[in-house]
Write a protein that holds these residues in place. Structure first.
Motif, PDB file in Angstrom:
ATOM      1  N   PHE A 130      29.810  58.925  75.697  1.00 32.71           N
ATOM      2  CA  PHE A 130      29.818  59.976  74.685  1.00 32.71           C
ATOM      3  C   PHE A 130      28.501  60.773  74.694  1.00 32.71           C
ATOM      4  O   PHE A 130      28.462  61.947  74.340  1.00 32.71           O
ATOM      5  N   ILE A 131      27.419  60.130  75.099  1.00 33.82           N
ATOM      6  CA  ILE A 131      26.096  60.765  75.064  1.00 33.82           C
ATOM      7  C   ILE A 131      26.051  62.065  75.870  1.00 33.82           C
ATOM      8  O   ILE A 131      25.566  63.082  75.360  1.00 33.82           O
ATOM      9  N   PRO A 132      26.558  62.090  77.123  1.00 36.45           N
ATOM     10  CA  PRO A 132      26.529  63.364  77.861  1.00 36.45           C
ATOM     11  C   PRO A 132      27.318  64.485  77.167  1.00 36.45           C
ATOM     12  O   PRO A 132      26.937  65.651  77.265  1.00 36.45           O
ATOM     13  N   LEU A 133      28.390  64.135  76.475  1.00 35.21           N
ATOM     14  CA  LEU A 133      29.150  65.153  75.757  1.00 35.21           C
ATOM     15  C   LEU A 133      28.315  65.758  74.636  1.00 35.21           C
ATOM     16  O   LEU A 133      28.323  66.973  74.436  1.00 35.21           O
ATOM     17  N   ALA A 134      27.597  64.905  73.917  1.00 39.96           N
ATOM     18  CA  ALA A 134      26.749  65.406  72.825  1.00 39.96           C
ATOM     19  C   ALA A 134      25.602  66.251  73.369  1.00 39.96           C
ATOM     20  O   ALA A 134      25.305  67.317  72.830  1.00 39.96           O
ATOM     21  N   ILE A 135      24.989  65.796  74.443  1.00 45.77           N
ATOM     22  CA  ILE A 135      23.857  66.530  75.019  1.00 45.77           C
ATOM     23  C   ILE A 135      24.310  67.886  75.550  1.00 45.77           C
ATOM     24  O   ILE A 135      23.639  68.904  75.343  1.00 45.77           O
ATOM     25  N   THR A 136      25.454  67.920  76.236  1.00 40.71           N
ATOM     26  CA  THR A 136      25.919  69.185  76.814  1.00 40.71           C
ATOM     27  C   THR A 136      26.575  70.094  75.780  1.00 40.71           C
ATOM     28  O   THR A 136      27.036  71.174  76.125  1.00 40.71           O
ATOM     29  N   SER A 137      26.605  69.681  74.536  1.00 38.41           N
ATOM     30  CA  SER A 137      27.083  70.567  73.468  1.00 38.41           C
ATOM     31  C   SER A 137      26.000  71.543  73.034  1.00 38.41           C
ATOM     32  O   SER A 137      26.283  72.521  72.353  1.00 38.41           O
ATOM     33  N   ILE A 138      24.776  71.272  73.437  1.00 36.86           N
ATOM     34  CA  ILE A 138      23.675  72.204  73.170  1.00 36.86           C
ATOM     35  C   ILE A 138      23.856  73.385  74.124  1.00 36.86           C
ATOM     36  O   ILE A 138      24.036  73.193  75.330  1.00 36.86           O
ATOM     37  N   ASP A 139      23.838  74.594  73.583  1.00 35.21           N
ATOM     38  CA  ASP A 139      24.127  75.791  74.387  1.00 35.21           C
ATOM     39  C   ASP A 139      23.251  75.897  75.631  1.00 35.21           C
ATOM     40  O   ASP A 139      23.732  76.238  76.705  1.00 35.21           O
ATOM     41  N   TYR A 140      21.971  75.619  75.495  1.00 33.22           N
ATOM     42  CA  TYR A 140      21.056  75.716  76.638  1.00 33.22           C
ATOM     43  C   TYR A 140      21.481  74.752  77.753  1.00 33.22           C
ATOM     44  O   TYR A 140      21.528  75.120  78.931  1.00 33.22           O
ATOM     45  N   ILE A 141      21.789  73.515  77.382  1.00 34.88           N
ATOM     46  CA  ILE A 141      22.211  72.509  78.368  1.00 34.88           C
ATOM     47  C   ILE A 141      23.570  72.898  78.944  1.00 34.88           C
ATOM     48  O   ILE A 141      23.808  72.733  80.148  1.00 34.88           O
TER      49      ILE A 141
END
Length: 184
Positions: free
Chosen positions: A114-125
């Motif tokens: 789940f962590i990569p999904l949360a991190i890639t929810s940031i527009d910059y990422i």
């Protein structure tokens, strides 16, 4: 109220109810077990909701999928931290659970995925990951499967709710593979 604000407000209501309800209901004897269980239920429900939102585009007018995803991740974290707190931050016990209890292993795997999904929810990422973003966010299917494994291994008697979750997941998959109509 904007869609993001509305999503943030309405989908955080259950966390308050989860913590307030035991104060009202005298039949809840183990507060920690209750809150761990309920945050797990809400996380599963929200995962299924996130997966079903694209089936009907009009839901986008009412629910911000990104915000709901981050709220769902927050519920998963609360579920995890309550489990750590329930085990008195005893890291030897937590390590033993991780090494020897399969339901804990599947829960850890679901949370880690789940962590990569949360991190890639940031527009910059999201912009950095470009074409990989969609591939990363397909992890939701694997997260749900590991969450089901986690939940199934915990159940001792009543499998009805589990079967309902699995049925809904399969129904969502079916409608994603064989849409009845084109989205408007």
């Amino acid at each position: 109220m904007s869609i993001k604000s509305r999503t943030l407000f309405y989908f955080n209501i259950p966390i308050f109810l989860i913590f307030i309800y035991p104060l009202i209901d005298n039949l809840i004897f183990d507060f920690m077990a209750y809150t761990i269980k309920m945050t797990g239920y809400v996380t599963l429900i929200y995962l299924l909701l996130i997966l079903s939102l694209p089936l009907y585009n009009k839901f986008g007018q009412y629910i911000d999928r990104k915000v709901l995803g981050l709220i769902t991740f927050s519920y998963a974290l609360v579920h995890f931290f309550l489990y750590i707190f329930d085990n008195s931050f005893n890291f030897k016990l937590l390590l033993d659970d991780l090494l020897f209890r399969r339901y804990i292993q599947s829960g850890y795997i679901a949370l880690l995925l789940f962590i990569p999904l949360a991190i890639t929810s940031i527009d910059y990422i999201k912009n950095l990951t470009k074409s990989y973003w969609h591939l990363i966010h397909r992890l939701i299917y694997i997260i749900i499967v590991f969450s089901f494994i986690h939940y199934n291994m915990i159940i001792k008697a009543d499998y009805m709710v589990f079967y309902i979750y699995v049925f809904l997941f399969l129904l969502i998959i079916f409608f994603k593979l064989f849409p009845l109509y084109k989205n408007e």
